[in-house]
Each structure stands twice: as C-alpha cells, then as structure tokens.
Design a protein around this motif. Structure first.
Motif, short mmCIF file in Angstrom:
data_model
loop_
_atom_site.label_atom_id
_atom_site.label_comp_id
_atom_site.label_asym_id
_atom_site.label_seq_id
_atom_site.Cartn_x
_atom_site.Cartn_y
_atom_site.Cartn_z
N LEU A 116 0.82 -1.22 0.00
CA LEU A 116 0.00 0.00 0.00
C LEU A 116 0.85 1.27 0.00
O LEU A 116 0.46 2.29 -0.57
N LEU A 117 2.02 1.19 0.64
CA LEU A 117 2.86 2.38 0.77
C LEU A 117 3.75 2.63 -0.45
O LEU A 117 3.93 3.79 -0.86
N ASP A 118 4.30 1.56 -1.01
CA ASP A 118 5.28 1.75 -2.08
C ASP A 118 4.75 2.52 -3.29
O ASP A 118 5.50 3.33 -3.87
N PRO A 119 3.49 2.32 -3.72
CA PRO A 119 2.99 3.14 -4.83
C PRO A 119 2.96 4.64 -4.51
O PRO A 119 3.10 5.47 -5.42
N ILE A 120 2.79 4.99 -3.24
CA ILE A 120 2.80 6.40 -2.87
C ILE A 120 4.21 6.96 -2.96
O ILE A 120 4.42 8.07 -3.44
#
Length: 416
Positions: free
Chosen positions: A131-135
């Motif tokens: 969930l965090l890496d795309p941000i």
C-alpha cells in the motif's frame, strides 16, 4: 453553538478554533518540488525567497489510497491504540501530538540528528508495503530514501498552531537528565533533520472542513486543499497551520526522505538502519532515540575534553557544547581526573575509566547510549607532562571501534 476550543487542547489563543477560516478559498498546490537548498533556514528568516520556492507546497503526483483507507476501517479504533502498537509494532512517543489526541501508526523513524533510522515491524509487513510503495513511487522516490514514515490521524475540532518545523516542540525529557542539565538552554532556529529532509503528505481521509494553510510568515498564509491520494510536498521551513473543523478524524500519510543533495552520511547505506522487532522498547529524550536492549553498551564518558589557559573561553565553550540536546553535563565541569585526582593506586586502565565515569551521570549514559558528556579542565594544559602520558594510556584501552564510533558521532552531531 460552535466551540472556541477543541477537547483536550489548551484554552490559549493559538489553539482557538477560527471558524471564519472555512470561508477562505482553498487553492490547489501546483506541480513541482521543494529543492534541497530552499530548506537551509526558516523561510521567515530568509531575506530573499526564490520565486520558484513559492507557494512552499507542491503536488508531486497522485496514488490510490483506497487500500489504506480500507485497512484503517478494518482495524477500527484498535489499530491506533498503544496496546496494538506494542503487540504488533513498536510504540513511539510524540509528546505534543500525543497530548492533543493525534493518533499514529509508525513505519519508520529517524532521530532528530539523523544518526540512525529505526525500521519498525510494520515497515517490513508485505501488506502495508504493497500500500505504501505506490505512494513513494508517485512522489518519485525509492523506499530506501525514506527516513520517517507514519500515518497521523487528527481528531475533530483540533488545531495544530502556526509553526515551522524545528524538532524543538514539547518533548519528553528524562527527569534525571533534566536535573543534571543545569543552566540556560538556547534553542536553535531549526532542527537538523528539517533542513536535510523533504516532507511529504498524502491525505487518506479528509474533508473540505479541514483547513491547511501555508506561507512565508504568520501574516501571509494561504489555504490549500489536500485531496485524498494527492502526494504533496511541503516546505516545512515555511509557516504552516492545520485545523480540523470536520466531525471525523483527518488522516494523512506523512513521510520524510533524503535525496542525493544531502550529505552522504545521511543517506543509506551510510546512515545506519536498525530493524526493531515486536517487544522492543524505545527510550527517548528531547532529540535522541535508543533501544532499551542497548542499555549499557555506550561509550563511557567523557566523550570530549576541553583544555586551555585561564580566561581563554573554556567555560563558554563548555556551556555552548552543553546546549546541544544530546549532551548532558557531568556532576562537575572540571573533573581534574588527569592531574591531581589521578588514582595511582589503580593500575588497570579499565578501573581508571570507571573512576572517571563517576564524575558523570552514569545512569543516564547507561540508559541512553547516544548521549554525550565532556570534561572541561583547563589546568590539564599546565600539567601536560603528566596528563598526556596518562591520556595516551587511557585511550589505548578504549577499543578502536569505540574510538571510531566516537569520532563519527562528533563529526555528525555537531555540523558547522
């Protein structure tokens, strides 16, 4: 009737709920980024602000945050609790925000002098990273550049007053250290971490009733709308202010990263990364973070010596150094350990070190290995014929790795 102050916040003017701000037009942050050199000092202290530095807030990209929102929903109130942090992650104190009821989920966190970055269990959790890496990608950075990352959830009717980030807000001070550290303390104008990192916000849950204002000074703040999924960089050397007039919690992913312009020691792999595990306990002071399991592993004090002639400014130098938040004063400034308090009866240099350590706060240094203290005895210069051989003998027993660590800490903690 509209309340004047939020629940749990001080009833002083800077925390007043200014409902008229809801009538301000909310602007959209333009595309762009904050440059490293634009963070050298607080904007309000900058004589000439570059035009491309304005409006101090920029959109770097966008990402889908519905997965994070769904995960927060599934976790309910428990996902924010200290009990859950201790059971599934590691608990970290953020004293000001904690006192205002701002909830948090921590993924990684570096101390204020960027000595090391603690990677929390949730940072290594595959579900969260998905969930965090795309941000991070939308911000144009790699996860390895991130030195702080958390989700902060701001209660309804809560104000974060106008400020620029300094790292010097209300913070936890171990009471024992407070007693040792006597004398006036002069705050620096900006925290070390602030000028070397980039601050990014990504709204997860928000509303038009959340007011986020940014500007060069308190009199020239503009309101901006931070929409869910918009990845926005804030120059946190500029003044900024938030009020949540909404009836629900406002939640943002907030992270700090370092880029290639930062000193090499503040970038990975040279900055140490510490993997903390469930069950680990962090021990914090105003600006330092240590692990409870590292108690007693630090270098014995003193960590620096000050010598010199009378009236040569040695007392002032000692006081200046002791203003550093990671330095605590010993029980006396002049220990005279290497001249007239030298213990000839102690033949083992290790025993000499232990005797020298008695002049300092041994308990504080045991609990907080990253703290430093010094011996300021100007008369060592007058007895150099005795002091130098004794000092050489003492240094020979300090392991070379510890000597190197001490030198590195001094070089990084007291930047020019």
């Amino acid at each position: 009737m509209q309340p004047d102050f939020g629940e749990g916040q001080p009833h002083v003017e800077k925390f007043r709920l200014r409902w008229e701000l809801l009538d301000e037009e909310a602007l959209v942050p333009p595309s762009g980024a904050v440059l490293y050199h634009q963070k050298r000092q607080p904007i309000h202290q900058t004589e000439e602000v570059e035009e491309d530095a304005r409006p101090f807030i920029f959109t770097r990209g966008s990402a889908d945050v519905s997965g994070i929102s769904a995960k927060l929903d599934a976790g309910g109130e428990d996902i924010w609790s200290e009990a859950t942090a201790r059971a599934e992650n590691v608990h970290l104190l953020r004293p000001s925000h904690d006192s205002w009821g701002i909830r948090k989920i921590i993924f990684c966190f570096a101390d204020d002098f960027l000595q090391r970055c603690y990677r929390f269990p949730l940072w290594r959790d595959p579900e969260w990273r998905a969930l965090l890496d795309p941000i991070f990608a939308a911000a144009g950075i790699a996860p390895s550049q991130v030195v702080r990352c958390l989700i902060a959830s701001m209660p309804p009717r809560t104000v974060i007053p106008v400020h620029h980030d300094t790292g010097l807000r209300q913070s936890l001070v171990v009471s024992r250290i407070s007693r040792v550290k006597q004398g006036p303390h002069v705050e620096t104008s900006t925290g070390y971490w602030v000028k070397h990192t980039h601050r990014v916000h990504c709204a997860i849950r928000t509303d038009a009733k959340v007011v986020f204002r940014v500007g060069p000074d308190e009199e020239n703040l503009l309101r901006f709308q931070l929409a869910p999924g918009e990845v926005v960089e804030l120059n946190n050397q500029a003044k900024h202010f938030v009020t949540n007039f909404w009836d629900e919690y406002r939640s943002h992913l907030i992270f700090d990263f370092v880029d290639e312009a930062a000193p090499a020691d503040l970038r990975f792999p040279r900055m140490p990364e510490i993997d903390v595990a469930v069950g680990d306990e962090l021990v914090q002071t105003r600006r330092s973070i240590d692990l409870r399991r590292d108690e007693g592993t630090g270098i014995s004090p003193p960590h620096f010596l000050i010598i010199g002639a009378q009236k040569a400014g040695t007392t002032s130098m000692y006081e200046y150094i002791c203003q550093h938040p990671c330095v605590i004063k010993g029980k006396r400034r002049e220990t005279h350990f290497l001249d007239w308090r030298w213990q000839t009866r102690l033949q083992d240099p290790d025993d000499q070190w232990r005797w020298w350590a008695h002049f300092f706060d041994e308990e504080a240094h045991r609990i907080h290995p990253s703290l430093r203290a010094g011996d300021s005895t100007p008369s060592y210069l007058l007895a150099s014929h005795a002091v130098i051989p004794r000092l050489q003998r003492m240094l020979q027993v300090r392991p070379s790795v510890q000597r190197l660590s001490l030198q590195l800490h001094a070089a990084r903690s007291f930047p020019s």
